[in-house]
Design an enzyme around this catalytic site. Structure first.
Site, mmCIF file in Angstrom:
data_model
loop_
_atom_site.group_PDB
_atom_site.id
_atom_site.type_symbol
_atom_site.label_atom_id
_atom_site.label_comp_id
_atom_site.label_asym_id
_atom_site.label_seq_id
_atom_site.Cartn_x
_atom_site.Cartn_y
_atom_site.Cartn_z
ATOM 1 N N ARG A 155 0.838 -1.193 0.000
ATOM 2 C CA ARG A 155 0.000 0.000 0.000
ATOM 3 C C ARG A 155 0.879 1.251 0.000
ATOM 4 O O ARG A 155 1.936 1.267 0.662
ATOM 5 C CB ARG A 155 -0.857 -0.036 1.266
ATOM 6 C CG ARG A 155 -1.796 1.131 1.477
ATOM 7 C CD ARG A 155 -2.913 1.126 0.498
ATOM 8 N NE ARG A 155 -4.037 1.930 0.945
ATOM 9 C CZ ARG A 155 -5.030 2.271 0.123
ATOM 10 N NH1 ARG A 155 -5.039 1.899 -1.144
ATOM 11 N NH2 ARG A 155 -6.035 2.990 0.576
ATOM 12 N N THR A 427 -9.593 0.651 -10.149
ATOM 13 C CA THR A 427 -8.668 -0.237 -9.440
ATOM 14 C C THR A 427 -8.676 -1.500 -10.264
ATOM 15 O O THR A 427 -9.481 -1.624 -11.184
ATOM 16 C CB THR A 427 -9.199 -0.481 -8.005
ATOM 17 O OG1 THR A 427 -9.131 0.745 -7.297
ATOM 18 C CG2 THR A 427 -8.410 -1.526 -7.243
ATOM 19 N N THR A 445 -4.056 -0.618 -7.249
ATOM 20 C CA THR A 445 -4.826 0.574 -7.621
ATOM 21 C C THR A 445 -3.987 1.837 -7.710
ATOM 22 O O THR A 445 -2.918 1.934 -7.115
ATOM 23 C CB THR A 445 -5.942 0.813 -6.577
ATOM 24 O OG1 THR A 445 -6.814 1.839 -7.033
ATOM 25 C CG2 THR A 445 -5.385 1.201 -5.224
ATOM 26 N N ASN A 447 -6.115 4.371 -7.203
ATOM 27 C CA ASN A 447 -7.301 4.934 -6.560
ATOM 28 C C ASN A 447 -8.287 5.389 -7.644
ATOM 29 O O ASN A 447 -8.994 4.585 -8.194
ATOM 30 C CB ASN A 447 -6.959 6.044 -5.565
ATOM 31 C CG ASN A 447 -8.161 6.341 -4.661
ATOM 32 O OD1 ASN A 447 -9.039 5.496 -4.525
ATOM 33 N ND2 ASN A 447 -8.223 7.506 -4.063
ATOM 34 N N ASP A 469 -7.731 8.482 0.341
ATOM 35 C CA ASP A 469 -8.291 7.399 1.165
ATOM 36 C C ASP A 469 -8.101 7.651 2.659
ATOM 37 O O ASP A 469 -8.675 6.953 3.492
ATOM 38 C CB ASP A 469 -7.672 6.042 0.792
ATOM 39 C CG ASP A 469 -8.440 5.365 -0.344
ATOM 40 O OD1 ASP A 469 -9.557 5.817 -0.658
ATOM 41 O OD2 ASP A 469 -7.923 4.381 -0.912
ATOM 42 N N SER A 498 -7.767 1.107 3.349
ATOM 43 C CA SER A 498 -8.230 0.637 2.041
ATOM 44 C C SER A 498 -9.443 -0.276 2.208
ATOM 45 O O SER A 498 -9.712 -0.773 3.296
ATOM 46 C CB SER A 498 -7.093 -0.152 1.384
ATOM 47 O OG SER A 498 -7.532 -0.765 0.199
ATOM 48 N N SER A 499 -10.145 -0.482 1.103
ATOM 49 C CA SER A 499 -11.222 -1.485 1.090
ATOM 50 C C SER A 499 -10.820 -2.714 0.296
ATOM 51 O O SER A 499 -11.591 -3.671 0.189
ATOM 52 C CB SER A 499 -12.478 -0.898 0.434
ATOM 53 O OG SER A 499 -12.958 0.175 1.172
ATOM 54 N N GLY A 519 -13.516 -1.253 -7.026
ATOM 55 C CA GLY A 519 -14.818 -0.640 -6.712
ATOM 56 C C GLY A 519 -14.839 0.218 -5.468
ATOM 57 O O GLY A 519 -15.904 0.449 -4.899
#
Ligand code: DON
Length: 615
Positions: A155, A427, A445, A447, A469, A498-499, A519
């Site tokens: 990340r 992403t 990603t 983003n 984010d 993050s998701s 998404g």
């Protein structure tokens, strides 16, 4: 065999191909190396390709957002690479053929299963322990005598000069767009460090894995209609935010079939091939990033680049019915949120409610609302903020949350949240499985689409806009409408929440499903729904991927549904008190499923150019 081949490679499957294949087999017996390179050449068709949505195969498969990237991955498997080799090559190819999201200037997460000769199922409840990793040391988890589960965090992180209020004006209000576009929006990229951390599990030399990407960048490839649309929609932003005009800017509209050549990117990839991660974080590429930062008043420094490290984390592992779910821990919210949602759903008779029934959507919506409320309040980078993960996933807490689900529509109340902005989402997710049962699930990603819209001058790649984010101010929604608090406030070196939820489902210690999607905040709800669709509703893999999805994230207090979502169910939900809002597509889910006879079923989402290729 002939039918399978013609479905996978319809343009290749000609009489000529048959003769070539016979000749190839002959050469193969005489010269293994020559056989490998022939296979690779046959697989890659950058100027003419189809978009296969499904592969039913016996050895290995790759599903990704672009057919050329999936082809590259499979050709690496065919040349003796394992799932990690194929994932690295696919990721690098995506950085070229899918510039909106594939990247070397962004970041992501990998969840992987390293197969051992024997397997045994993970014990129920192991996730609580698994989710507690706090340090940067390697912490893969064992699910069988010789198999291992791996979670890799590459990340982006906040530059050292980042400050908590850097996106606020003097009055303390957010400056419109500052965290979303332009140089200040970029976190320190993690993708290249991630690729070299993945390499530890690979078999082939890195030079071989990166070469297809170099060739695609150097010689070009033809773009799809979707890519042309993406590029056209971002022309204004490209002109606005770039200090050096990138190849993506064009005087007339891009159209399907145009060739995209990226010489600067090819040069950067060659530096990475020749110098390793230093070819990105130091030397010429780093110099170009720093010059770009200087021209655009960005804050990433040489020390930020040199200091970036990918981190192996303890994967989040928990049971769901008879399966083990392996997914990404913090700084992805996926591990906690997915575990909460699945654990709340585990004892419900969802199958008897039926897919897309009012009862099922009501229950799943309330579960999503509860989990996302916790996400906003408690989740952030554990290296910077103490997150009560054990409590959030404990059986007692899950029971107490379940008790809050009302018979009619719930209500999220207070804080005003923003509207989701699906148009700018970008992403990308990829799944790989190899003949030995190793599996890799990677979500990566920039983003937003094309990240911060800035191409590093002379280096040819987009930078991310991942700083958005973070929670730039408590209660202020980001571009996905997600709000946060102190847990996800900006701090130097911190990773933004993050998701992204790359996930693997094990059945008795062996890979059963490999799942993931892009998404934004809809990622975790899409993975949740895909798993429930397959494991509870018994949907086919294609239906689980392609049938409509819905999404609730606590704030805004609305159920977002895809256009094809049942109108009858929508109406009944409205009668129950829900606000139902139609939006564009939700995610682009990729699934690999291992069938009982051990064949591999790989399915790519029909919502994009995503492609499933196997052999
Ligand atoms: O890490 C996250 O959760 C977001 N940056 C992901 C963005 C995303 O999925 C956009 N794409 N469709």
């Amino acid at each position: 065999m002939r039918q399978t081949l013609s479905r996978l490679f319809p343009r290749l499957f000609s009489r000529f191909f048959l003769y070539a294949a016979v000749a190839g087999l002959f050469l193969c017996a005489a010269n293994l190396f020559l056989c490998s390179s022939l296979t690779a050449q046959q697989a890659l068709t950058p100027y003419s390709y189809s978009i296969p949505k499904k592969a039913l195969v016996s050895h290995g498969a790759v599903v990704s957002a672009h057919p050329l990237a999936s082809q590259v991955g499979v050709s690496i498997l065919q040349q003796g690479g394992n799932a990690f080799d194929a994932a690295i090559a696919t990721q690098l190819a995506l950085a070229v053929v899918y510039p909106a999201a594939g990247n070397i200037g962004g970041g992501g997460f990998m969840v992987a299963h390293l197969a051992g000769p024997t397997h045994s199922p993970v014990k129920s409840g192991a996730g609580t322990k698994g989710a507690t990793a706090k340090t940067a040391s390697a912490k893969s988890a064992t699910t069988g005598p010789n198999s291992r589960e791996i979670a890799l965090d590459f990340r982006e992180r906040a530059p050292a000069a980042a400050t908590r209020d850097m996106y606020l004006d003097a009055a303390g209000n957010p400056v419109q767009g500052l965290s979303e576009s332009g140089h200040l929006a970029s976190g320190v990229p993690g993708t290249i460090a991630g690729l070299f951390a993945e390499l530890k599990y690979a078999k082939l030399p890195f030079a071989k894995l990166i070469q297809p990407a170099i060739d695609l960048a150097e010689n070009g490839f033809v773009i799809t209609a979707g890519e042309a649309r993406n590029l056209n929609s971002a022309q204004g932003a490209f002109k606005n935010y770039n200090t050096v005009q990138p190849v993506f800017v064009k005087a007339v509209d891009w159209k399907k079939g145009d060739t995209l050549v990226q010489k600067d990117l090819a040069k950067t990839l060659r530096l990475i091939r020749d110098k390793g991660a230093k070819g990105f974080y130091e030397g010429e590429t780093a110099r170009l990033i720093l010059e770009e930062m200087h021209r655009g008043k960005g804050i990433i420094t040489a020390a930020d680049l040199q200091g970036y490290k990918a981190i192996e984390r303890t994967p989040s592992i928990f049971s769901y019915k008879n399966y083990s779910i392996v997914t990404m821990p913090l700084p992805s919210s996926g591990g906690v949120v997915l575990q909460q949602m699945l654990k709340m759903a585990e004892d419900q008779p969802l199958a008897s409610y039926g897919f897309e029934s009012v009862k099922a959507v009501h229950f799943m919506t309330e579960v999503e609302r509860l989990a996302y409320a916790d996400r906003a309040q408690y989740l952030g980078d554990r290296d910077f903020y103490s997150v009560p993960v054990d409590t959030l996933v404990s059986p007692a807490y899950i029971r107490s949350r379940l008790a809050l689900i009302p018979a009619r529509a719930g209500n999220s109340r207070d804080i005003k949240a923003g509207v989701l902005s699906p148009a700018s989402e970008e992403t990308t997710h990829l799944d790989v499985i190899d003949a030995k049962g190793n599996a890799v699930s990677i979500t990566t990603t920039l983003n937003g689409g094309f990240g911060n819209k800035v191409v590093v001058g002379g280096a040819g790649f987009f930078l991310n806009n991942e700083m958005d984010d973070f929670s730039i101010k408590p209660g202020v929604p980001n571009m996905y409408g997600a709000v946060g608090t102190e847990a996800n406030a900006i701090a130097p070196g911190k990773r933004m929440l993050s998701s992204m939820s790359p996930t693997i489902v094990l059945d008795k210690g062996k890979v059963y499903l490999v799942v993931g999607t892009p998404g934004g905040t809809t990622i975790t709800t899409s993975v949740f729904q895909t798993l429930v669709d397959i494991l509870d509703f018994g949907l086919s893999t294609e239906d689980a991927v392609n049938l409509p999805k819905f999404h609730h994230q606590w704030l805004p207090d609305e159920i977002f549904v895809e256009p094809a979502f049942s109108t009858t169910t929508r109406d009944s939900l409205k009668v129950m008190g829900y606000t139902v809002a139609q939006r564009g597509s939700i995610g682009r889910t990729e699934v690999i499923k291992v069938l009982p006879d051990q064949r591999i079923e790989a399915v790519a989402d029909s919502r994009g150019d995503d492609a499933a290729v196997g052999y």
